[in-house]
Design an enzyme around this catalytic site. Sequence first.
Site, PDB file in Angstrom:
ATOM      1  N   TRP A   1      -9.962   5.007   2.028  1.00  9.71           N
ATOM      2  CA  TRP A   1      -9.562   4.702   2.981  1.00  9.71           C
ATOM      3  C   TRP A   1      -8.711   3.226   3.151  1.00  9.71           C
ATOM      4  CZ3 TRP A   1     -14.110   5.920   0.907  1.00  9.71           C
ATOM      5  CH2 TRP A   1     -14.555   7.082   0.871  1.00  9.71           C
ATOM      6  N   ASP A   2      -8.410   2.679   2.217  1.00  8.26           N
ATOM      7  CA  ASP A   2      -7.822   1.581   2.411  1.00  8.26           C
ATOM      8  C   ASP A   2      -8.462   0.160   2.939  1.00  8.26           C
ATOM      9  OD1 ASP A   2      -6.168  -0.754   1.830  1.00  8.26           O
ATOM     10  OD2 ASP A   2      -4.749   0.000   3.939  1.00  8.26           O
ATOM     11  N   MET A   3      -9.769   0.502   2.392  1.00 12.36           N
ATOM     12  CA  MET A   3     -11.157  -0.734   3.066  1.00 12.36           C
ATOM     13  C   MET A   3     -11.223  -1.166   2.208  1.00 12.36           C
ATOM     14  SD  MET A   3     -12.013   0.314   5.752  1.00 12.36           S
ATOM     15  CE  MET A   3     -12.257   2.263   6.958  1.00 12.36           C
TER      16      MET A   3
ATOM     17  N   ASP B   1       0.768  -1.358   0.289  1.00 12.91           N
ATOM     18  CA  ASP B   1      -0.194  -0.231  -0.073  1.00 12.91           C
ATOM     19  C   ASP B   1       0.556   1.552   0.464  1.00 12.91           C
ATOM     20  OD1 ASP B   1      -1.946  -1.477   0.120  1.00 12.91           O
ATOM     21  OD2 ASP B   1      -2.928  -1.144   2.339  1.00 12.91           O
TER      22      ASP B   1
END
Length: 644
Positions: free
Chosen positions: A327-329, A216
């Site tokens: 949101w990197d969900m 990420d």
Amino acid sequence: MPDKIVNSSANLGNSPETDWYAYGRSNMGQRFSPLDNITPQNIKQLEQAWVYETGDKKGPQDVGETTYEATPLKVGNTLYLCTPHNWVVALDADTGKKQWVYDAKVPTEMQRQHQTCRGVSYQPPRSGGVRSAKVQSSPSEELDPVRCDAKIFLPTSDARLIALDPATGARCEEFAKDGVLDLTRNMPFKQAGYYYSTSPPLVSNGVVVVGGSVNDNYDVNSPSGVIRAYDVDTGELKWNWDAAKPDQTKPISQGETYTESSPNSWSVASADEKLGLLYLPMGNRTPDQLGMYRTPEEEKYSTSVVALHIDTGKVAWVQQFIHHDLWDMDTPAQPVLFDMQTSTGKQPALVVPTKQGDVYVLNRETGKPIVPIKEVPAPQGTIKGDYASPTQPSSELNFKPKKLTGADMWGATPIDQMICRIQFHSLRYEGQYTPPSTQGTLVYPGNFGVFNWGSVAVDPEKQVMFGMPLYLAFVSKLVPNDGSDKGPVNTGEHGLNSNAGGPYSVSLKPFLSPLGVPCQQPPWGYVAGVDLNTGEKAWQHKNGTIRDMTPLPLKIKLGMPGIGGPVITRGGVVFMAASLDDYIRGYDLTSGKQIWEARLPAGGQATPMTYLNSKGEQMVVQVAGGHGSINTTIGDYVVAYKLK
């Protein structure tokens, strides 16, 4: 006595009742065992049967998130598990005695965000033969490759897929190149440590399907998140599905490359062999908090569950869980498959929990919702060049928390609490889905999620679900890439990551007080039960104590967060460790009450499993080695329990 590799069908939709053939026991991902020897009435007689120490421990040169997250498989009378540095260990299921160890010899690489292995995968014998396992003559023995009928597949953190003989641990000479397949093949970028597999691949219908984790926020130009299916016998590429080019599933040619930075699937997939479909929990395109790079195709498949045809890789359907995810969900959890009784009759169902707290219940054949989904308004306002979706999906079945206020701030001391309240009011926060900002945005639920890779367990007979919702806020901040010295970057998933080539770095970390405790008041973690027929929450209880957060032996049940997952048995008992204290616990499925616990020698941040040994005794096994991100006790233990 030597172990037996038993014959089975080539598919893993069902495992023998005595065994545990896949990460979730079968490709259905239910984490449900039909064993009923252990019950709420006799569980207090459960005691430790044996302990095995693998010898693979976190070292000084390892990344922060070096973790023991493995769930063993049980085939015949052998357990198979992997360790953080990609050793495969085969143990006698009766005694825990080592049969063989294979070391993939993964080099140290500080640019990895994770050093872990959640499990290996099993391909049953293709010819119907039966082979005897052998005890390795030397711990360091490197066997010559052999021809394999059955296979154990190991994903590695240096981007290889290795096929091993279950009987000996030798590499399978007919698969790829002497049992080793290079997963960096055809990648557009090959930065060391930026791409690898942490989850076991899916074995189904003669193929082994591999996803991967892409770091990420390290680099705008990163490896692809492509999903690939290889022939289980030869390692030949059968199809590839790249979310950026979803219709082009024909195997890529030698001189071509996949799409850079495309959405990936780092968690565990499921499959329904009768329908011929596999189900992928999908993540996002990197950079995860910057949306200006995404194509319409990537937008469609990001942060979703995607059903692909196992034989071709073609898309059957997709259901998205966040629009334009900033949101990197990532969808973190293995989808759970079972046949659900509804008001209109039995439906083939899929249950998938999300980081944002929704539990989606879909028809796994069509993708249509069984439990209603609605669109809800979401906060607006982003950096220049980006945008936020005006609405976001929300399942009628969910564990979403209430919006935080200043009154919710908490601390270990009054000063601690005051500082948390000051920090809270300094951050941008308009509720869930508040976009990232240069000011700093409070993300709640945070990036550990309400649910994570431990998923949920479903009893397909009682039609109930057991889960472990947790509640920790995070802080996300965009930092301009203006050439100024920001100090250390790219040191792990949580910290400051550079997004090289992009306009902003991203700082992502838990919302903690100066003393290192969560700034919002407890409880932070629960266990919960759901009646899936009605969609109603049956019960929800605080889970876990502060026993290992303080030097004092205080077992105060505040309700602690956890990483790991549950296992349900037909006997009506649920087993789970996961919490920040070093215990494995048993729960009554009907009431959710804790009815048993045992002290672990290290953190239990892995999902347990259960099986019958050769004497007909039900065993429960928990890997306990700790988790680098949450600072639980480090170790290298495999612990087994059985009734007295």
